[in-house]
Design an enzyme around this catalytic site. Structure first.
Site, mmCIF file in Angstrom:
data_model
loop_
_atom_site.group_PDB
_atom_site.id
_atom_site.type_symbol
_atom_site.label_atom_id
_atom_site.label_comp_id
_atom_site.label_asym_id
_atom_site.label_seq_id
_atom_site.Cartn_x
_atom_site.Cartn_y
_atom_site.Cartn_z
ATOM 1 N N CYS A 113 -63.401 -17.849 -2.084
ATOM 2 C CA CYS A 113 -62.127 -17.001 -1.596
ATOM 3 C C CYS A 113 -61.333 -17.481 -3.004
ATOM 4 C CB CYS A 113 -61.534 -17.866 -0.675
ATOM 5 S SG CYS A 113 -60.899 -19.575 -0.653
ATOM 6 N N GLU A 162 -66.386 -25.432 -1.291
ATOM 7 C CA GLU A 162 -66.208 -25.436 -2.593
ATOM 8 C C GLU A 162 -65.302 -26.610 -3.223
ATOM 9 O OE1 GLU A 162 -66.842 -20.985 -1.799
ATOM 10 O OE2 GLU A 162 -65.823 -22.765 -0.806
ATOM 11 N N HIS A 195 -62.533 -25.841 2.411
ATOM 12 C CA HIS A 195 -63.505 -25.008 2.050
ATOM 13 C C HIS A 195 -64.541 -25.914 1.425
ATOM 14 C CE1 HIS A 195 -61.312 -21.111 2.035
ATOM 15 N NE2 HIS A 195 -61.033 -21.739 3.355
#
Length: 157
Positions: free
Chosen positions: A105, A79, A77
């Site tokens: 998430c 992030e 991801h």
């Protein structure tokens, strides 16, 4: 019109998301402290591996809904990539702000808490209530600024 700092960094996250190689959702992230960019990240396969655009997507093939079964994804991801880039280059993430094109998430939320990130500014929603609960319990401020009017313009809801 001159953008606010939040709008500015979210627009940069939107630009970063254009590097994404994910078949399902292009996500970008910018890690900032004291109004200075520390790192950026976008979602896609680990360095040196085939891009999801080329290799395909198991989650798509299995029709896995968004927000579920993250372990089936070959990608990292946005992030996570921003935090990993900070670690790789010896940059502290303590007291930083994460700007993301989408709400994080649960996996990213847990990483943010342990990385010392104090605020998350999101440009769009993502279906993960547990992530929101974890960030709230850890005292991480979360602000959702929805995109309006195109051309990267953001405004508070």
């Amino acid at each position: 019109m001159r953008p606010t700092w939040d709008e500015y960094f979210l627009e940069i996250a939107q630009l970063v998301s254009r590097r994404s190689t994910c078949r399902r959702r292009a996500v970008g992230a910018v890690l900032v402290r004291d109004r200075r960019i520390l790192t950026t990240g976008y979602n896609g396969a680990p360095s040196g591996l085939a891009h999801c655009l080329d290799a395909g997507c198991l989650r798509d093939e299995l029709k896995v809904p968004s927000g579920e079964r993250h372990e089936l994804c070959r990608g990292i991801h946005a992030e996570q990539n921003a935090i990993i880039q900070a670690a790789l280059h010896g940059v502290s993430t303590k007291d930083a702000v994460m700007y993301c094109t989408h709400q994080p998430c649960v996996l990213c939320a847990k990483m943010m808490v342990n990385a010392g990130i104090v605020r998350v500014v999101c440009g769009g929603e993502y279906p993960d209530d547990l992530a929101a609960q974890i960030l709230a319990e850890a005292g991480v401020e979360v602000d959702l600024i929805s995109c309006k009017g195109g051309k990267g313009a953001y405004s508070s809801p």
